[in-house]
Write a protein that holds these residues in place. Structure first.
Motif, PDB file in Angstrom:
ATOM      1  N   ALA A  70       3.166  25.368 -40.829  1.00 48.64           N
ATOM      2  CA  ALA A  70       2.292  25.712 -41.950  1.00 48.64           C
ATOM      3  C   ALA A  70       1.072  26.118 -41.600  1.00 48.64           C
ATOM      4  N   TYR A  71       0.409  27.309 -41.882  1.00 51.05           N
ATOM      5  CA  TYR A  71      -0.938  27.585 -41.629  1.00 51.05           C
ATOM      6  C   TYR A  71      -1.530  27.876 -43.320  1.00 51.05           C
ATOM      7  N   ALA A  72      -2.789  27.498 -43.217  1.00 51.40           N
ATOM      8  CA  ALA A  72      -3.351  27.832 -44.318  1.00 51.40           C
ATOM      9  C   ALA A  72      -4.874  28.747 -43.848  1.00 51.40           C
ATOM     10  N   THR A  73      -4.849  29.962 -44.297  1.00 49.36           N
ATOM     11  CA  THR A  73      -5.650  30.820 -43.767  1.00 49.36           C
ATOM     12  C   THR A  73      -6.473  31.585 -45.031  1.00 49.36           C
ATOM     13  N   ALA A  74      -7.765  31.598 -44.761  1.00 47.27           N
ATOM     14  CA  ALA A  74      -8.540  32.274 -45.774  1.00 47.27           C
ATOM     15  C   ALA A  74      -9.768  33.041 -45.503  1.00 47.27           C
ATOM     16  N   MET A  75     -10.004  34.183 -46.225  1.00 45.62           N
ATOM     17  CA  MET A  75     -11.369  34.799 -45.955  1.00 45.62           C
ATOM     18  C   MET A  75     -12.220  33.931 -47.133  1.00 45.62           C
ATOM     19  N   VAL A  76     -13.454  33.417 -46.639  1.00 42.95           N
ATOM     20  CA  VAL A  76     -14.478  32.799 -47.365  1.00 42.95           C
ATOM     21  C   VAL A  76     -15.858  33.690 -47.092  1.00 42.95           C
ATOM     22  N   PRO A 129     -12.645  42.743 -47.871  1.00 46.42           N
ATOM     23  CA  PRO A 129     -11.717  41.139 -48.248  1.00 46.42           C
ATOM     24  C   PRO A 129     -12.158  40.901 -49.577  1.00 46.42           C
ATOM     25  N   PHE A 130     -13.439  41.300 -50.235  1.00 46.44           N
ATOM     26  CA  PHE A 130     -13.826  40.606 -51.589  1.00 46.44           C
ATOM     27  C   PHE A 130     -13.950  41.892 -52.507  1.00 46.44           C
ATOM     28  N   GLU A 131     -13.960  41.754 -53.726  1.00 47.29           N
ATOM     29  CA  GLU A 131     -14.426  42.764 -54.527  1.00 47.29           C
ATOM     30  C   GLU A 131     -15.776  43.345 -54.197  1.00 47.29           C
ATOM     31  N   GLN A 189     -19.850  41.242 -48.974  1.00 49.26           N
ATOM     32  CA  GLN A 189     -20.709  39.898 -48.579  1.00 49.26           C
ATOM     33  C   GLN A 189     -21.175  39.908 -47.447  1.00 49.26           C
ATOM     34  N   ASP A 190     -22.187  39.228 -46.988  1.00 48.95           N
ATOM     35  CA  ASP A 190     -22.901  39.272 -45.843  1.00 48.95           C
ATOM     36  C   ASP A 190     -22.134  38.232 -44.954  1.00 48.95           C
ATOM     37  N   VAL A 191     -22.022  36.912 -45.365  1.00 46.88           N
ATOM     38  CA  VAL A 191     -21.222  36.278 -44.587  1.00 46.88           C
ATOM     39  C   VAL A 191     -19.813  35.902 -44.507  1.00 46.88           C
ATOM     40  N   ASN A 192     -19.077  36.711 -44.130  1.00 42.07           N
ATOM     41  CA  ASN A 192     -17.555  36.705 -44.255  1.00 42.07           C
ATOM     42  C   ASN A 192     -16.896  35.719 -43.126  1.00 42.07           C
ATOM     43  N   ILE A 193     -16.258  34.868 -43.615  1.00 42.89           N
ATOM     44  CA  ILE A 193     -15.680  33.795 -42.660  1.00 42.89           C
ATOM     45  C   ILE A 193     -13.907  33.703 -42.740  1.00 42.89           C
ATOM     46  N   LEU A 194     -13.578  34.110 -41.842  1.00 46.61           N
ATOM     47  CA  LEU A 194     -11.886  33.791 -41.358  1.00 46.61           C
ATOM     48  C   LEU A 194     -11.758  32.479 -40.889  1.00 46.61           C
ATOM     49  N   VAL A 195     -11.129  31.655 -41.942  1.00 48.99           N
ATOM     50  CA  VAL A 195     -10.683  30.446 -41.402  1.00 48.99           C
ATOM     51  C   VAL A 195      -9.259  30.145 -41.429  1.00 48.99           C
TER      52      VAL A 195
END
Lengths: 466, 466
Positions: B212-218, B265-267, B270-276
């Motif tokens: 399983a993976y959990a992947t997000a853009m934050v 990635p977001f509506e 954003q300045d600091v986009n993290i792929l985790v």
């Protein structure tokens, strides 16, 4: 000549004559020698001056730290011993970066304590941890009992400082996890047994301290059953097995003989005794449930229960507290002491693929009596990484028979795709194996590198390379 | 001369004249060159014959596999290019030992597929995975996006086969996890960029495929907030974060410009986009709960929720399926394409301690305009291991200004204890940095090793070492 050394390190730290008494043998006692002198420099600058002096005078230097090696790497007949024991500062422990910056003379267990004070661990560990020093650990790429989870010494090193054979100080004390700027000299010096440079300091990786351990002694019918246990545990825990150590019945028997207050692990003596330890850092594995049990212990018990039902488990004892856990480990960590409790002794430190450990040991039951009838193997194994300490107490006193034992072991090991030297290194005692068995192209390249970096043959000559 | 090469590899595989068209530049297009010829050997024996021929004739050889390097390591003006593309066999995948035995010409994504078919992974991955080959990955010690969890390429290699500069084949294809028998030539050749030997095959470690993976853009307000997120996730999961990638707003903007069907990635930008990304193999983390949610996703959401409450999180999107996950990764993996979408371009691949990434980028905001007013940085970072691709689109066309940019970056990096080359290697483009910045004692030792192993200067001359 000695006066020049005294001028570098100070009178009190250049030893000669009667002061050499404690410096004339290795820990095993196999090698007795007469060093020219011993110097105990206080810092890297002094080490560099000594190495430059050695180049000028053509003097061989044997670096030594804890002197706990098992391969005669510190034999120093007629050579200058350079002890790193005074360079014992833990310069920094930086918990936020998970690193420690230490000098070569730091005793391994002192580093353990310093890391634990910050809720971290330096995972490298083995029986001699109370006297082995970081310099020797790096120079031999020491292995030990936690390689399965954390890798060998070289996997725990980010940067080093070393004095090269020409006396220049190479400062590559990187704290970085990525650094591709030329040849990896760090990995070249780690495991080079002091023949390419004297490591004086290092930046080491620390790991989070497991907040819970589950530790058990398990008896299984056969070694293949042990591998089933290992695989199930790894699967259940997502690879959290920290140690998986095999002790045959004879190991336990001799342990009980030499330690009067020692106890058998099980009521009935067993053939295949496994010390297994699982560590956990994540809250979900460490937080006790409503029954008070820590989840990581539940995983272990669940796997053990499953195997018991299948008849693949003869007995098991789970440590209920830290004292019981310590007791289990002491039995394992006495291995070198057990091996050396009888003389003569032939030390074989070999590695084979995991599923070849059982076939190797089986073959040796046929092979050994042919070479030396009456010889007794006294075995212990880091089973989780295929490393077997196949020590033999020979019946014969003849050194040629001892070498024949070593050669017979090499034959079986190489036929199984193994290595004649897993974690102890070459030193003096494995030079014949190196000559006979090492890939000749690789050996030629090693000799070319040694000649290029140490043209005067100053550093630990006659070791590692035949 | 070419006839002798034809005799070794066969007429069809020794290319000259018009056939060299596809072989006269590197992937970035920065380096244009005219190779003497291209040979495409079929096996290690042919490689060895070619290298021996080169020693006889004094011909320089430039080894090339996928040719996706970013540092000009395959520049081959007047040299013989030796392509490993025909040596593309995956010789074996052995799931029970978790190893793959592969030839140098295997394309990275083909190995990914072969491992996944056995429910395993070869974790090394980066944008060029569809054309990069194993030989180049090893020769450059490639990094990529999963170093945080699985280490650099060298940490994934158990054994290698290589043709040394003298044309001898060094077969050290060990499958062992412990092998201390002399200098570690494997680590010496890995990252040596083909200057000390041509790696022809390797034994590689495979890892269990996360179930399983959990992947997000934050999106977080600042980079230090991103490090808080990383630390909390590592703590919560026991170190299961596989990737932690930083993309500034500009990266996202240019991605959307060059990929017509790309999405923000977001509506709100954003300045600091993290792929985790967090991966899990243990049943307790992968088995969906009563609510259908996989535990590993719950850990991620819990940490994100905590940070949202504290005002340390501006937005977050968790991938709900594999297609969404793929979309997040494509945005990141387009980084090299994004960087190369404008010319000229100055590529800086640097590493600093994690907590120095923000100070470094801040300093550069002051420094860069002084060196080249109007220059635009186009940044992306493997934030989890402190590796920043600080690419610059200069305003000036003057190569001296481009070098001055590189030098200014080096100044800041070294002041922060960093490296001017994290994962791309030295090749041609970083020779000035190597000359200016590498520890001189280390550089001297590297040159001595190169001279000892390659006295005729046959293998990839003029690369890596200034």
């Amino acid at each position: 000549m000695i006066d020049e050394l005294r001028a570098i390190v100070g009178d009190a730290y250049a030893l000669t004559g009667a002061d050499l008494a404690g410096w004339s043998q290795d820990w095993t006692g196999t090698y007795q020698f007469n060093p020219l002198a011993v110097v105990r420099p206080a810092n890297t600058g002094e080490v560099a001056q000594i190495v430059k002096w050695a180049n000028r005078t053509g003097t061989a230097i044997v670096p030594v730290s804890g002197n706990t090696g098992l391969s005669g790497g510190t034999r120093a007949e007629g050579a200058l011993m350079l002890s790193l024991d005074r360079m014992n500062a833990i310069r920094e422990v930086r918990p936020e970066s998970r690193i420690a910056i230490v000098e070569a003379g730091v005793i391994l267990s002192n580093l353990h304590d310093a890391a634990e004070a910050e809720d971290l661990i330096f995972p490298l560990t083995f029986g001699a941890k109370g006297s082995a020093m970081i310099g020797g650990c790096l120079s031999t790429n020491a292995g030990g009992s936690n390689v399965l989870r954390y890798g060998n010494t070289r996997d725990l090193v980010l940067g080093i400082e070393a004095v090269l054979p020409n006396g220049e100080v190479m400062e590559i004390m990187s704290e970085l996890h990525k650094d591709n700027s030329g040849y990896n000299l760090k990995h070249l010096l780690i495991g080079a047994e002091g023949t390419l440079g004297i490591i004086t300091a290092a930046v080491l990786k620390l790991h989070p301290k497991p907040r819970a351990y589950a530790t058990a002694m398990v008896a299984v019918p056969t070694l293949p059953d042990a591998l089933v246990l290992l695989n199930r545990l790894q699967q259940e825990t997502g690879g959290a097995v920290e140690a998986f150590e095999y002790m045959p019945r004879k190991h336990v028997e001799v342990y009980c003989q030499i330690k009067p207050d020692a106890r058998e692990p099980f009521e009935d003596p067993q053939d295949v005794n496994i010390l297994v330890e699982v560590g956990a850092t994540a809250p979900r594995d460490c937080t006790p449930g409503p029954d008070g049990q820590v989840p990581v212990a539940a995983y272990l018990e669940q796997v053990l229960a499953g195997m018991f039902e299948e008849g693949m488990l003869l007995d098991a004892v789970v440590a209920q507290n830290e004292a019981q856990r310590r007791g289990m480990w002491e039995r394992r960590e006495a291995a070198a002491e057990i091996a050396m409790s009888r003389r003569p002794v032939v030390v074989n430190d070999i590695a084979v693929p995991l599923d070849k450990v059982a076939p190797f040991l089986e073959r040796m039951e046929t092979v050994l009596p042919k070479v030396d009838p009456g010889a007794e193997p006294i075995i212990v194994s880091h089973l989780g990484d295929g490393n077997v300490h196949y020590t033999v107490w020979p019946a014969s006193q003849d050194p040629q028979v001892h070498d024949a034992i070593m050669e017979a072991v090499e034959d079986e090991v190489l036929a199984m795709g193994g290595s004649f030297s897993a974690e102890h290194g070459i030193g003096t005692s494995k030079l014949p194996s190196m000559r006979r068995r090492k890939n000749p192209v690789a050996l030629q390249a090693m000799k070319a590198i040694k000649a290029a970096l140490d043209p005067n043959g100053i550093l630990n000559p006659g070791k590692l390379l035949p």
